[in-house]
Every structure is written in structure tokens, then in C-alpha cells.
Design a protein around this motif. Sequence first.
Motif, PDB file in Angstrom:
ATOM      1  N   SER A 141       0.826  -1.196   0.000  1.00 55.93           N
ATOM      2  CA  SER A 141       0.000   0.000   0.000  1.00 55.93           C
ATOM      3  C   SER A 141       0.863   1.250   0.000  1.00 55.93           C
ATOM      4  O   SER A 141       1.900   1.323   0.666  1.00 55.93           O
ATOM      5  CB  SER A 141      -0.905  -0.006   1.239  1.00 55.93           C
ATOM      6  OG  SER A 141      -1.625   1.207   1.322  1.00 55.93           O
ATOM      7  N   GLU A 145      -1.021   3.255   7.733  1.00 50.91           N
ATOM      8  CA  GLU A 145      -2.260   3.017   8.468  1.00 50.91           C
ATOM      9  C   GLU A 145      -2.794   4.318   9.057  1.00 50.91           C
ATOM     10  O   GLU A 145      -4.016   4.526   9.149  1.00 50.91           O
ATOM     11  CB  GLU A 145      -2.018   1.983   9.581  1.00 50.91           C
ATOM     12  CG  GLU A 145      -3.294   1.506  10.258  1.00 50.91           C
ATOM     13  CD  GLU A 145      -4.340   1.011   9.260  1.00 50.91           C
ATOM     14  OE1 GLU A 145      -5.520   1.416   9.391  1.00 50.91           O
ATOM     15  OE2 GLU A 145      -3.980   0.240   8.351  1.00 50.91           O
ATOM     16  N   ARG A 148      -4.586   6.086   6.286  1.00 49.16           N
ATOM     17  CA  ARG A 148      -5.841   5.401   5.987  1.00 49.16           C
ATOM     18  C   ARG A 148      -6.906   5.768   7.032  1.00 49.16           C
ATOM     19  O   ARG A 148      -8.084   5.965   6.709  1.00 49.16           O
ATOM     20  CB  ARG A 148      -5.624   3.890   5.944  1.00 49.16           C
ATOM     21  CG  ARG A 148      -4.733   3.449   4.779  1.00 49.16           C
ATOM     22  CD  ARG A 148      -4.242   2.014   4.970  1.00 49.16           C
ATOM     23  NE  ARG A 148      -5.311   1.056   4.792  1.00 49.16           N
ATOM     24  CZ  ARG A 148      -5.637   0.510   3.622  1.00 49.16           C
ATOM     25  NH1 ARG A 148      -4.972   0.843   2.526  1.00 49.16           N
ATOM     26  NH2 ARG A 148      -6.606  -0.371   3.548  1.00 49.16           N
ATOM     27  N   ARG A 152     -10.539   7.766   6.510  1.00 47.80           N
ATOM     28  CA  ARG A 152     -11.838   7.322   7.030  1.00 47.80           C
ATOM     29  C   ARG A 152     -12.534   8.458   7.794  1.00 47.80           C
ATOM     30  O   ARG A 152     -13.754   8.636   7.701  1.00 47.80           O
ATOM     31  CB  ARG A 152     -11.656   6.102   7.931  1.00 47.80           C
ATOM     32  CG  ARG A 152     -11.143   4.857   7.208  1.00 47.80           C
ATOM     33  CD  ARG A 152     -11.134   3.650   8.127  1.00 47.80           C
ATOM     34  NE  ARG A 152     -10.397   2.556   7.528  1.00 47.80           N
ATOM     35  CZ  ARG A 152      -9.145   2.229   7.847  1.00 47.80           C
ATOM     36  NH1 ARG A 152      -8.497   2.913   8.779  1.00 47.80           N
ATOM     37  NH2 ARG A 152      -8.539   1.220   7.254  1.00 47.80           N
ATOM     38  N   ILE A 179     -10.563   1.714   0.757  1.00 45.41           N
ATOM     39  CA  ILE A 179     -10.331   1.945   2.184  1.00 45.41           C
ATOM     40  C   ILE A 179     -11.657   2.084   2.920  1.00 45.41           C
ATOM     41  O   ILE A 179     -11.852   1.523   4.009  1.00 45.41           O
ATOM     42  CB  ILE A 179      -9.463   3.213   2.382  1.00 45.41           C
ATOM     43  CG1 ILE A 179      -8.056   2.973   1.820  1.00 45.41           C
ATOM     44  CG2 ILE A 179      -9.399   3.616   3.851  1.00 45.41           C
ATOM     45  CD1 ILE A 179      -7.202   4.209   1.738  1.00 45.41           C
TER      46      ILE A 179
END
Length: 200
Positions: A141, A145, A148, A152, A179
Motif C-alpha cells: 500500500s 495506516e 488510511r 476514514r 479503504i
Amino acid sequence: MIIGYARVSTLDQNEQLQTDALTKAGCGRLFVDHASGAKAHRPELDHLLDVIREGDTLIVWKLDRLGRSVQNLVDLMNLLQSRGVGFKSLTENMDTTTPGGVLIFNVFAAMAQFERDLIRERTSAGLQAARARGRKGGRPSKLSEKQRARIRELYRSRALTVQSIANQYQVARNTIYGIIRSTEGTDGIGALQTVEAGDR
């Protein structure tokens, strides 16, 4: 009709050696591509396959002039065979209109299948070894994290459209949707798309 096909890798190369040999072999029509063997699209070969008919014979100077790989060569020869077209290679003295030529073709086909099986086995073994070490297959990726999680948050806030989020993180919209889908499901994506459509 006897049809000849020649290929040279660049415009600087001379196809005369091939065309002379093909003409001497009785070819009434010649098709010549100036393209790398690695290229999938070869316009003259495509044209040849459009016009060749049952009962015709295709002749090449050498097998590697026709196929990009063993598998590609087998696929093309299978196509010719299904159309009732004979095939000859002058350098390898291969002729599928004879029993001996058919035998050689079958050996080629078996080699191609063997190569595919080996590649499949190596790929499977590599993935299993990676999983045993705690690694997953696929492309790494581009996003951490933490990034990501921030994506969100932006998505849930409805402060930005998916395209704006994608632009901010320099990724494609599909990456953002992936995602979101991993945590929100497809219903959440549908709701956001509806909001975006209303904004327009």
C-alpha cells in the motif's frame, strides 16, 4: 494460397533476408511487421489473420518471427489449426501439414503447458512462504495506516468529496473507495456517491 509473414524488430532492420526466403518458398502474398516481438499488437499479423482462409498455408522464416513466447506461438498455431490453415517454418523445417510437423507442434504445446505449470507452482510456493512469515501477497500500500485512518475520518465527516480526498493523498478514487469499503461497507459508499451527485 501460400502466405508469408516476416517481422523485424525496428524500422532500421532490413526484412530482405526473410522476404527473399519466403518468396523462394512460393509465397504469393507477404505481410511484414516492423515491431518488437514483445508487442502484443502487430498490425500486419492482425491483417493476415483476418484474410487467411481454410486451405491456405502460412510460412515464416523462423518460429520466433511469429510468436512472442512459446505459449503465444502455440496459441497462434492452434488458431491456424482450428481454421484449417497449414503452417511452415523454414529454418526449423517444421510443417504442420505433415505427421512429423504435427508431432513437433504437440511437443511445443506440451512444453508451453509444462512452463505454465511450473510458474503456477513457483507462485503458489512463494505466496505460501510469504504467508508463513506473516506477509501478504500483492502490491504494498502507498498509504500508511495513519493516513488510511485519516481518510476514514474525512469520509465520515462528509467535509470533502472522495475526489478531493484522492487528490489530497495523490491516489485514485478507487483506492479511497477500497479503504472506505473495508470498514464502512458498500452502503456507506453508495450514500457518499449520492451526496456527491447532489453537490454537482
